[in-house]
Each structure stands twice: as structure tokens, then as C-alpha cells.
Design a protein around this motif. Structure first.
Motif, short mmCIF file in Angstrom:
data_model
loop_
_atom_site.label_atom_id
_atom_site.label_comp_id
_atom_site.label_asym_id
_atom_site.label_seq_id
_atom_site.Cartn_x
_atom_site.Cartn_y
_atom_site.Cartn_z
N ASP A 46 0.80 -1.22 0.00
CA ASP A 46 0.00 0.00 0.00
C ASP A 46 0.84 1.28 0.00
O ASP A 46 0.30 2.38 -0.09
CB ASP A 46 -0.95 0.02 1.20
CG ASP A 46 -0.21 -0.07 2.53
OD1 ASP A 46 0.95 -0.54 2.54
OD2 ASP A 46 -0.80 0.31 3.55
N PRO A 100 -4.84 -3.92 -2.51
CA PRO A 100 -4.49 -2.69 -3.24
C PRO A 100 -2.99 -2.55 -3.41
O PRO A 100 -2.21 -2.81 -2.50
CB PRO A 100 -5.06 -1.59 -2.33
CG PRO A 100 -6.12 -2.25 -1.53
CD PRO A 100 -5.66 -3.65 -1.31
N ARG A 102 -0.30 0.32 -4.32
CA ARG A 102 -0.16 1.78 -4.43
C ARG A 102 1.30 2.17 -4.31
O ARG A 102 2.03 1.64 -3.47
CB ARG A 102 -0.96 2.47 -3.32
CG ARG A 102 -0.75 3.98 -3.26
CD ARG A 102 -1.53 4.63 -2.13
NE ARG A 102 -1.15 6.03 -1.98
CZ ARG A 102 -0.16 6.46 -1.18
NH1 ARG A 102 0.53 5.59 -0.45
NH2 ARG A 102 0.13 7.75 -1.10
#
Length: 453
Positions: A46, A100, A102
Motif C-alpha cells: 500500500d 491494493p 499503491r
């Protein structure tokens, strides 16, 4: 107390641990080359860092031991970007979509990323964004450049695509010193490049300078410092000159012991003069090398040496990647023929799904890396942070090393009251001697057995 001057202050610039010379072909280890998908499974994704490496320069400086080659004949940059695109596709697939992904920071390094044309820089940004999913306009993006390649069209691309920091290697504003470092350049060209960077309105300008060049003294060093300060850079890095094997300067042969001692004294003297000059002109010391203007906007992204956290995704044949268990890359070389061979091999690679060369960094090595790269920050290392991560105290894990640093006067005796392990001013000055003291026996042995190439 042992005088710190009995220790050679310039042993090794520790910008990452373990060094690439401690890496080994992973195919020789039990289990063979690990698949990237397996390496990244379970890793936090993340707040990753993304690094894209461009291994091309217009000239090879005499002190340089980076993984780079001079020039790019036969449309080599295009083939290199093709391979970078293939690698990015494979790496993004390996990161998966079960959680996720990122990117919190990005950087283009080298080599010289701005060796690429403006159109090729557009493509480089597209690879970072469209293949990896990094939003370059919303995260810190640092790009390295040189006086000869910091052109208006290239800088315009970088500014438009979200660059927040430009780092330019000037090394010296004194032309005779630049020639002595095998970095031929005219001051007028350097000043013109700096003007173009400021015109591009990229928020942070960093200027690299080098001390310890043959013929350099306090007066000429001040000339370079003051010339840099005229541009009010948000950051300045002051690097001691090293003469490493297989570099242009390294081919001149080893110096006698008395000459080495005199050179150490020169570099320490110039370091202190440069440090004091910058502190007097409104800069704060972040590490031995890094100084930040006190009134500059708050820093975004990691500081110098602050690489103790994991989650680095490196693309390109000179880039490293860091997971919590393994640091990996491709083969490393300095000698030009070897570098060319590795780059050619990279451009011909179709399958980028496995890690090729690296070193496992769990257990004791993770503790060493965290301590080494944290304590080399001028602000020191929070003791609670170390205990939280490792469940122990640094004075328990590194009793002998910390006792040695204390004996040499390298530790700040007042820092523990603030919950910190912090270097004294002399400790910071001797960072390049302190860092290697924290290398593990296994890493030392691997580095000693590395065959220069």
C-alpha cells in the motif's frame, strides 16, 4: 578514548545494505530462482517505492562506479525501453490484485535518465503509470540529470509529468577541478542548465558537489559552495571523492600510505568547512552528505539513507528491489565491456518473472540494515521504533559495535534521554567508517570474495 583520527574516515559509502557485491546468483541456492509472484505474496503493497534505472551517460566520470555505459548506439535506448516495458508488465502481474497496490514515491536514476530524449522520457513516464499504475502527478518524483542533458524540452516533459525534485551532478564549479575528476565541463554550461531547471519550476533542486579532488583547497571549495548557493537549492549533497577499482581515476594506481593519510585529512578538513558553511547559510544537516535549506517546503519522500523500510520495486538492469526477505537485482559490473554485455542481455530478455541475483536479508541482517541506515541520519534512530520492530534493544543486539562507537566519541551521550540513538558531530563526519563496522561477517565474506568486473 581512542582518537577518531586513528580510524580511516573514508572506507565505504553505505547507501544500501547489503551492497550489490554481496549478492549472488539465486539459481545456485536451494530452491533456485524465486518467482516474483511468490516473493511479493504477503508483502505490504500500500506504500511501495518505484525506481526506474536508465544505464546511459554521455561521459563516464573518472570517479564513477555506477552501473552505466557511455552512449547508446544502434537505437539501444529504444530496445532498452522495450525491455523495461516487458519487465514492468511482468512485475505488475507478480504484485497481483488481491490487495491494493499503491506507489507512494517514484524516482528515475542511473546513469543519467535525461540521456533519453524528451519523447523517450514521455515513454518512461508511461511505463511507470500505464504499466505499473503509479500516479506520478500525485506522489514525489525525483529525477537525476546532468549539465549537458538538462535541456528545456526534457525538463518540460518532467515538469508536466509531475517531477517534484531534480538532482544535478555538478561536482565542482571550478573547471580545473572538474577536469581533474575526469568530468570535463564549462561553468557557463552548468549555470545555463541550472537556469533551465529553475525556469521549469520543479519544486526541489538538489545540487551534488564533491570534495577531495586533486588540487582542491578551502578557497576553491568555497567557490563551488558559494556558486551553488547562488541558486538557493532546496537540497545540497556534499560527497567525498572516492577512487574505486575499474574507474577512470582508479586506473592510475594505488597511492602510498602517507598520501592516503594526507588525502583523508584533506577530505575531513573540506567536509567540516563545507558543513559549517552550509549551516551558517541556513541549511540543516540531514546526514553526513545531505543538507536541506531550513526554509524549504517540507520534504516529501525518503531522506538520504532512509531505505531501512522495505517495498522497493526496481525496474531496469541496474535497479534493486527490496522485499522484507530478499534484495534482488540483475548482475553488477563497473568495467565497460561487462556493463555492455549485461545491458545487451537485459534488452534480449523476454521472461522477467523470476529474481536473478540477490541476497536474503531476514533475521540478523534486517536488524543490521535498520540500525545502519537509521543511525546514519542526523536525527538519530528512535529506540522505541527498533524495539517495536524487532522485540529487542540495539544495545543488546550490537553491544560490541556500540561500545566501539562510544569509545571513539561517535555517539551523542545526551540522545538516550530523548529516546534516541544518535551520532555526535564526529560520528556523522565518520559515517563512512561507522557504516562498514555494522556489516555482518557473512556480508563481509561475500564482498571480499566478489570478483571485480
Amino acid at each position: 578514548m581512542t582518537s577518531p583520527h586513528t580510524v580511516r574516515p573514508y572506507q565505504s559509502y553505505v547507501y544500501a545494505y547489503p551492497h550489490k557485491t554481496a549478492y549472488e546468483p539465486l539459481g545456485r541456492l536451494p530452491g533456485g530462482r524465486p518467482a516474483l509472484r511468490e516473493l511479493w505474496a504477503g508483502e505490504a503493497k500500500d506504500a511501495l517505492s518505484l525506481y526506474l534505472h536508465i544505464p546511459f551517460c554521455e561521459v563516464r566520470c573518472g570517479f564513477c562506479n555506477l552501473f552505466t555505459r557511455v552512449g547508446a548506439p544502434d537505437e539501444l535506448t529504444g530496445r532498452y525501453l522495450d525491455a523495461l516495458d516487458r519487465q514492468a508488465t511482468a512485475v505488475r502481474e507478480a504484485l497481483g490484485d488481491t490487495e491494493p497496490v499503491r506507489f507512494a514515491a517514484a524516482a528515475f536514476g542511473g546513469g543519467t535518465p535525461t540521456f533519453l530524449t524528451a519523447g523517450e522520457l514521455e515513454r518512461l513516464c508511461d511505463i511507470a503509470e500505464k504499466r505499473m499504475g503509479a500516479d506520478l502527478r500525485s506522489v514525489p518524483l525525483s529525477v537525476e540529470t546532468s549539465p549537458s542533458t538538462a535541456t528545456a524540452d526534457r525538463l518540460a516533459v518532467l515538469a508536466e509529468r509531475g517531477a517534484t525534485r531534480i538532482s544535478i551532478g555538478v561536482q565542482s564549479f571550478v573547471e580545473a577541478e572538474a577536469r581533474a575528476a575526469v568530468r570535463p565541463q564549462r561553468r557557463a554550461d552548468v549555470e545555463a542548465a541550472l537556469g533551465l531547471i529553475r525556469d521549469a519550476r520543479i519544486p526541489v533542486l538538489n545540487i551534488d558537489l564533491i570534495y577531495g579532488i586533486d588540487g582542491q583547497d578551502e578557497s576553491s571549495w568555497r567557490t563551488s559552495l558559494d556558486a551553488a548557493l547562488q541558486w538557493r537549492p532546496e537540497e545540497l549533497y556534499l560527497y567525498p571523492l572516492y577512487v574505486r577499482p575499474l574507474t577512470g581515476l582508479g586506473r592510475t594506481g594505488a597511492a602510498a600510505a602517507d598520501a592516503e593519510s594526507a588525502w583523508d585529512e584533506q577530505r575531513l578538513r573540506l567536509y567540516r568547512a563545507g558543513r559549517d558553511h552550509l549551516l551558517a547559510h541556513g541549511y540543516e544537516q540531514v546526514s553526513m552528505r545531505m543538507f536541506r535549506r531550513a526554509d524549504a517546503p517540507p520534504a516529501e519522500g525518503p531522506d538520504d539513507y532512509a531505505c531501512q523500510t522495505d517495498g522497493m520495486v526496481g525496474l531496469g538492469c541496474g535497479a534493486r528491489s527490496y522485499t522484507s526477505r530478499l534484495h534482488y537485482s540483475f548482475d553488477y559490473a563497473v568495467e565497460m565491456r561487462q556493463v555492455r554485455t549485461i545491458i545487451d542481455g537485459y534488452t534480449e530478455t523476454e521472461d522477467f518473472s523470476h529474481a536473478e541475483v540477490g541476497r536474503y536479508t531476514d533475521g540478523d541482517e534486517a536488524r543490521r540494515r535498520h540500525l545502519l541506515q537509521s543511525v546514519l541520519q542526523a536525527g538519530g534512530m528512535p529506540l522505541s521504533e527498533y524495539r517495536q520492530r524487532f522485540g529487542s534493544r540495539p544495545e543488546e543486539d550490537f553491544r560490541a559495535e556500540l561500545a566501539l562507537f562510544e569509545e571513539r566519541g561517535w555517539l551523542d551521550p545526551d540522545a538516550s534521554a530523548a529516546g534516541l540513538l544518535r551520532l555526535s558531530p564526529e560520528g556523522l563526519a565518520h559515517s563512512d567508517a561507522l557504516g562498514p563496522e555494522l556489516f555482518s561477517p557473512a556480508v563481509r565474506a561475500a564482498m571480499a570474495s566478489y570478483e571485480l568486473k
